[in-house]
Every structure is written in C-alpha cells, then in structure tokens.
Design an enzyme around this catalytic site. Structure first.
Site, short mmCIF file in Angstrom:
data_model
loop_
_atom_site.label_atom_id
_atom_site.label_comp_id
_atom_site.label_asym_id
_atom_site.label_seq_id
_atom_site.Cartn_x
_atom_site.Cartn_y
_atom_site.Cartn_z
N LYS A 112 -12.86 13.35 -16.57
CA LYS A 112 -13.77 13.25 -15.42
C LYS A 112 -15.05 14.03 -15.71
O LYS A 112 -16.15 13.54 -15.45
CB LYS A 112 -13.12 13.81 -14.13
CG LYS A 112 -11.97 12.99 -13.61
CD LYS A 112 -12.39 11.99 -12.55
CE LYS A 112 -11.51 10.80 -12.51
NZ LYS A 112 -10.45 10.54 -11.73
N LYS A 191 -6.30 -3.96 -24.01
CA LYS A 191 -5.16 -3.53 -23.21
C LYS A 191 -5.28 -4.08 -21.79
O LYS A 191 -6.35 -4.00 -21.20
CB LYS A 191 -5.14 -1.99 -23.16
CG LYS A 191 -4.11 -1.39 -22.20
CD LYS A 191 -4.31 0.12 -22.07
CE LYS A 191 -3.24 0.78 -21.23
NZ LYS A 191 -3.43 0.87 -19.82
N LYS A 194 -5.95 -2.61 -14.86
CA LYS A 194 -6.69 -3.02 -13.66
C LYS A 194 -8.15 -2.64 -13.76
O LYS A 194 -9.01 -3.31 -13.20
CB LYS A 194 -6.05 -2.49 -12.38
CG LYS A 194 -5.97 -0.98 -12.27
CD LYS A 194 -5.29 -0.61 -10.96
CE LYS A 194 -4.94 0.87 -10.91
NZ LYS A 194 -4.06 1.35 -11.99
#
Ligand code: ADP
Ligand code: TRP
Length: 312
Positions: A112, A191, A194
C-alpha cells in the site's frame, strides 16, 4: 485425536473458478481429516472495505459459497470473526508484544505504501489480528494460499515473543500451503483475479459463464488455443482433451463452446445448491458456529490473561 485446522477467508465479493481450484476445492478435500474451524475475517476486510452493505452481503455470500461447494457445517465450525470478541482482545495483547519496525516489514502494508495509498492503522496491525485468530484455537495447521505465507511467519514470531516473556502458553502452528492446481489463468492468460477483470464466475448463470469463455483470448495461428486448453485441463485429463483439440484444430469457437458446456456440467449442481440456501440458514450456521468457537477460544484467552497478569 484429530489435529486442529484453522483458516480464515476475507469476504471479498463474487468468487471465480481460480478461487475454486486454488482455495475452495483444496479446503473441501482436506477439512474432514481435521478438527476444523473456518472463520469469515470481516474485521480484516474492514481494513480495505468501507461499504457497509457490501461487507454485509459479501459475508452472507461467502458462507453460501462454501456450503454450496460441499462444506458441511456439521463437520466444521463456521463463524464470523466479529462475533467473537476474543479475537480483537488477543490481537491487542499481541500488538503489545511486537515492534513497529517488525510490522513495517509486512507485505500488505508495504504494498500500500509503495502504491502511495495511505495505510490505516488496522492494515498495519493486520498480522497480529490474524495471529490472534490462529492462536486462540491451539491450531496445528493453517492451510492458506502462497500469498499468506508471510502472515504465518508473523504468527510464529508472535508466539515466540509471547512465550519467551510469559512461558509456554501459545502453540506454534504449521503452515500448509494449499496444494491446489497452481495458478489458474484468466481469460487473458494472466492469473485469474477479480482485480484484472479476466474471471470466469464460479456461480455465474449459464449465459455469464459462456460469455466469459467466449472472451478468452486466442491467437489466430491455427495452433492449440493455450488459454482455452489450460482452463479446460482443470476439468478433463489430457488424454480426453488432446484428441478433441486435434480434431477441432483452429476451430476456436467450437472448442470454447465445449469448454463452456463442461464448465456448466461442473457448476450447475453447485449453483442449484447455492440458490437453495437462504440468508436465514446462513445466520443459523454462524450463530451456532460462534458458540462452538468461543468454547475453545475462551479457555485459551483465559490462560493468556492469567499469564500477563490481568486475571484477578
Ligand atoms: P483475487 O486475486 O481474485 O483477488 P483472492 O486474492 O481474493 O483472489 O484469493 C482468494 C483465494 O483464492 C486465495 O487463497 C488465492 O490463493 C486463491 N486464488 C485466487 N486467484 C487464483 C488463481 N488464479 N489461481 C489459483 N488460486 C487462486
Ligand atoms: N489474511 C487472510 C486472507 O486475506 C484471511 C485470514 C484472516 C486468515 N485470518 C486468518 C487465514 C487466519 C488463515 C488464518 O486470505
């Protein structure tokens, strides 16, 4: 005596067939050999989800997903992290055992920061809540995907730090990296994930599954369409598939239709089962699960409280 297995899942939206072959199916194949606990990590989800309706709905949905693929709530304790306050309590205690520089090495936190996203304090201490999840159940094995390996290392470190200070109270768990099928490729060959919008939905309608299959990227060189074949191999052996791919060489549309039909055969019974599960049933499973969970976590937490000197 069966060994104790504990695993957690973030309620993070609609599942795809990568999740099924990489996580759900391997869990279904192994959980009965253990005394198993399956926890919905909704407080972990709160580190990145600030949509109350989505958190609520995703939680109900993931329980339905697991029940639909064959997890029997009579044979595994299914519960919600937020329903058992022992988790946040032990999480706090463990936070007091580890240092800031130690937590700063966490992958999720570092990712992050690297992306310029301001991490919240929950994300920073995430590994200690996860350690608490595991340690409250005197867990022997923790089956997780490869991406969770570091979190298990953090758990073991926390055990060491606690036990060195207070004696042999917490049990060090073993990591079991789920022996799935490796990485399931998505419709673009990367891969399946979502976040890449390249998924084939696990519980999609016949039309939705077919539509995703038709979007699988193929070269037009007349050779075997590898992206179609790789997904097809999850469902059928090379011996079954190779002659078909030879016969239909270059006919990508036909091969995709066959893949969609085979997916439908696999998915239809699970979809039917899932549609029959009500929200009420899910609530009952969770209400029953947390009672059983607390019976175990309560006694471990009591030992921890005694060890640190807060049990009067
Ligand atoms: P996504 O990448 O779609 O966000 P998650 O990170 O939520 O998926 O993954 C949930 C579980 O499903 C993890 O255990 C992960 O290892 C497994 N999983 C996700 N995508 C795949 C894939 N393409 N192949 C195999 N396993 C996968
Ligand atoms: N961090 C895990 C994930 O994102 C979920 C999780 C929370 C977990 N607590 C756990 C997994 C305890 C195993 C054991 O997938």
């Amino acid at each position: 005596m069966k060994k104790r297995l504990f695993t957690g899942l973030q309620p993070s939206g609609d599942l795809h067939i990568g999740n099924y072959y990489g996580a759900l199916k391997p869990f279904v194949d192994m959980y009965e050999a253990y005394n198993s606990f399956l926890m919905i990590a909704d407080y972990h989800a709160l580190t990145s989800l600030r949509d109350s309706e989505a958190l609520h709905q995703n939680t109900i949905n993931i329980v339905k997903d697991y029940l639909a693929v064959g997890v029997d709530p009579e044979k595994v304790v299914i519960f919600r992290q937020s329903d058992n306050p022992d988790h946040t309590e032990l999480g706090w205690i463990l936070n007091c055992m580890v240092t800031v520089p130690f937590l700063m090495q966490g992958h999720a936190y570092k990712d992050k920061v690297a992306k310029g996203i301001e991490p919240n304090a929950g994300l920073f201490t995430y590994p200690m809540l996860m350690a608490a999840d595991i340690l409250l159940y005197d867990t022997d094995v923790v089956p997780v995907g490869e991406d969770q390996r570091q979190h298990l290392e953090y758990t073991r470190e926390a055990v060491g730090k606690f036990n060195r200070a207070y004696g042999d109270v917490l049990k060090e768990p073993e990591t079991v990296i789920l022996d799935g099928v490796g990485v399931v490729p998505g419709t673009d060959g990367q891969k399946m994930s979502k976040s890449y919008k390249n998924t084939i939905p696990l519980f999609g309608t016949t039309e939705e599954v077919e539509k995703s299959v038709m979007h699988i990227v193929t070269d037009s060189n007349g050779e075997r369409p590898e992206n179609v074949y790789a997904i097809h191999r999850l469902l059928k052996s090379a011996e079954e598939l190779d002659p078909i791919y030879e016969t239909y060489k270059g006919k990508y549309g036909d091969l995709k239709k066959m893949l969609a039909a085979d997916l439908e055969t696999m998915i239809a019974p699970m979809r039917e089962r899932r549609n029959a599960i009500t929200d009420e049933q899910v609530r009952a499973v969770l209400a029953n699960g947390v009672i059983k969970a607390r019976e175990v976590s309560g006694s471990v937490l009591e030992q921890v409280r005694t060890a640190i000197g807060i049990a009067l």
